[in-house]
Design a protein around this motif. Sequence first.
Motif, mmCIF file in Angstrom:
data_model
loop_
_atom_site.group_PDB
_atom_site.id
_atom_site.type_symbol
_atom_site.label_atom_id
_atom_site.label_comp_id
_atom_site.label_asym_id
_atom_site.label_seq_id
_atom_site.Cartn_x
_atom_site.Cartn_y
_atom_site.Cartn_z
ATOM 1 N N LEU A 182 -88.066 30.195 36.696
ATOM 2 C CA LEU A 182 -87.646 28.931 36.075
ATOM 3 C C LEU A 182 -86.567 29.186 35.018
ATOM 4 N N LEU A 183 -86.801 30.188 34.159
ATOM 5 C CA LEU A 183 -85.801 30.500 33.135
ATOM 6 C C LEU A 183 -84.500 30.979 33.788
ATOM 7 N N SER A 184 -84.628 31.718 34.877
ATOM 8 C CA SER A 184 -83.426 32.173 35.599
ATOM 9 C C SER A 184 -82.629 30.979 36.114
ATOM 10 N N SER A 185 -83.334 30.047 36.747
ATOM 11 C CA SER A 185 -82.646 28.883 37.316
ATOM 12 C C SER A 185 -81.933 28.096 36.223
ATOM 13 N N VAL A 186 -82.618 27.941 35.072
ATOM 14 C CA VAL A 186 -82.008 27.196 33.959
ATOM 15 C C VAL A 186 -80.721 27.902 33.519
ATOM 16 N N ALA A 187 -80.792 29.222 33.353
ATOM 17 C CA ALA A 187 -79.607 29.977 32.907
ATOM 18 C C ALA A 187 -78.483 29.890 33.941
ATOM 19 N N LEU A 188 -78.841 30.012 35.213
ATOM 20 C CA LEU A 188 -77.811 29.972 36.262
ATOM 21 C C LEU A 188 -77.149 28.595 36.315
#
Lengths: 286, 56
Positions: free
Chosen positions: A93-99
Amino acid sequence: MGSVAALVSDRVRYEEKSIILASRRLSLPLKHVDAKDMVLELGRKRAEEIGCGTVLMRCVSFYRGLHMTAVLEGSGIRVINSFFTSNTCGNKLLSSVALERHGVKTPRTLVAFTPAAAAKAANALGYPAILKPVVGSWGRLIAPLKDEDTAEAILEDRTYMYPLYQVFYIQEYVNRPPRDIRCVVIGGRPVAAIYRYSPPGEWKTNVAVGGSSEPCKVTGEIEKIAVKASKAVKGEVVGVDMMESEKDGLLVHEVNHTTEFKAAATATGVNIAEEIVKYVFRSMKK
Amino acid sequence: MKGKCPECEADIDVPDDAVDGEILTCDECGSDIEVVKAGAKVQLRKAELKGEDWGE
């Protein structure tokens, strides 16, 4: 001390052994430290104790590596990859937000926090949809929600699991060839890419589930996306995974902060371990 | 050199180029065994079992 780096790991796989042997070949002083034997006292200056100011963190246990990175950074040691990168990449989830924030295209993703809301999310995406645990690797517990009934059963199962599994991260099913692309990016430079194929009878492409691989040419587009994704998570040594969506082109679905690279090194002939070691020591001179 | 499997006591060949932390598999019982090197001293211990948070 300034010229010495340490490889911290908790299991010596192909990757860690390759890195250790590469440092010996290159005559670069890389100490190997076993994370399992470390006792860390907070507030102590670890650099003198460990005998170096830079650590290449390669723990296979996500939480062990993440928390050790926090302690080491807190005592002034530079860790590759950083706490920010590990924390971001270790959570989908944090990855998707950053991407998304950095304009990297990702599969359409809905997030919900109760089974009822998650069922609505799956309905909105359409079936099949893919339920992924926010923390997890090697394809563990990734479930295709094939229809409404299956979705209901799987979502209910999650309520009996650890609360982290009740952060419902649901992605569209991406129509794509039976493969994805892994691009290894070191210091903002793609060094190798492979296609990873699903094994027969399996829809996941993780090499850990028995997939095969072959070299993939790093096109201008792959390079641009992989570099952008690595910057989005402030990654120094990462593996960027992307899918070739029939509808939307290349979509990044994951960035790995302790990337495995045996398949990429074998398929492409690129000595990724040496590239990593050279980068670690080059970055210490800056 | 040779060592003993800490699980089943079978003999295990430790390759000369084994590095500290390397995983060997016992031919007898199939256990994963970790090489622990401290200077010239080599010991064998049971490797950790795969954890739920293992990955890349």
